[in-house]
Scaffold this motif. Sequence first.
Motif, PDB file in Angstrom:
ATOM      1  N   UNK A 200       4.334   4.052  15.585  1.00 22.07           N
ATOM      2  CA  UNK A 200       3.422   2.793  14.453  1.00 22.07           C
ATOM      3  C   UNK A 200       3.910   1.325  14.958  1.00 22.07           C
ATOM      4  N   UNK A 201       3.567   0.613  15.105  1.00 21.20           N
ATOM      5  CA  UNK A 201       4.397  -1.147  15.108  1.00 21.20           C
ATOM      6  C   UNK A 201       3.772  -1.372  14.085  1.00 21.20           C
ATOM      7  N   UNK A 202       3.353  -1.134  13.011  1.00 22.08           N
ATOM      8  CA  UNK A 202       2.288  -2.201  11.896  1.00 22.08           C
ATOM      9  C   UNK A 202       2.167  -1.236  11.174  1.00 22.08           C
ATOM     10  N   UNK A 203       2.772  -1.023  10.198  1.00 21.70           N
ATOM     11  CA  UNK A 203       2.648   0.079   8.840  1.00 21.70           C
ATOM     12  C   UNK A 203       1.136  -0.395   8.164  1.00 21.70           C
ATOM     13  N   UNK A 204       0.332  -1.604   7.759  1.00 25.58           N
ATOM     14  CA  UNK A 204      -0.063  -2.185   7.763  1.00 25.58           C
ATOM     15  C   UNK A 204      -1.619  -2.364   8.524  1.00 25.58           C
ATOM     16  N   UNK A 205      -1.354  -2.051   9.235  1.00 24.45           N
ATOM     17  CA  UNK A 205      -2.733  -1.326  10.622  1.00 24.45           C
ATOM     18  C   UNK A 205      -2.707  -0.089  11.188  1.00 24.45           C
ATOM     19  N   UNK A 206      -2.076   0.600  11.354  1.00 22.73           N
ATOM     20  CA  UNK A 206      -1.743   1.688  11.733  1.00 22.73           C
ATOM     21  C   UNK A 206      -3.877   2.417  12.138  1.00 22.73           C
ATOM     22  N   UNK A 207      -3.176   2.596  13.176  1.00 30.00           N
ATOM     23  CA  UNK A 207      -4.159   3.470  13.322  1.00 30.00           C
ATOM     24  C   UNK A 207      -4.607   4.519  12.485  1.00 30.00           C
TER      25      UNK A 207
END
Length: 165
Positions: free
Chosen positions: A72-79
């Motif tokens: 994950x590169x962005x925890x707020x926008x986790x797939x």
Amino acid sequence: MTTQEVELFLETFQTLIMASLTPDGAPHASTAPYVRVGNDFYILISTVAQHGRNLLSNPNVSLLFVEDESQCTQPFARKRITIEAIASEMSRENDVYISVIESLKARFDAELVTSLTQMGDFHLFKLSPKSGSVVMGFGKAYRLNENLEVLTQIIAQHQRGHGNG
């Protein structure tokens, strides 16, 4: 976002995260290995475990498939894909039961699966989707139908001013 992308994401998992409800209505999170047949997810779990007892008393369950934190590169926008489903216990005499157990043996440790099926407290549950959602990043959220097909994009108006005034 396409239905095929949803399918490809789901294929990357061997286990699902499940939120069930205890008999007194409290949420309970757990995980279980699964196989998927069509749109249904099948889990072989013990009714000694809390999640097994929960599914016997309340069939409503929420499933979560979430991107590995290490990827994950962005925890707020986790797939992630969230699926609202209904659980039903599969009878051991049912042809589907036998077929799904064979699929579990092929996907996981066959000897262990055979051993678990011989224990009286292990039950096979079918988790049938009712609806769901998929998030593939900021502004990339979509509703899913019971067939896990992408329906519409979820568009929300973000509000400002909450918090420290």
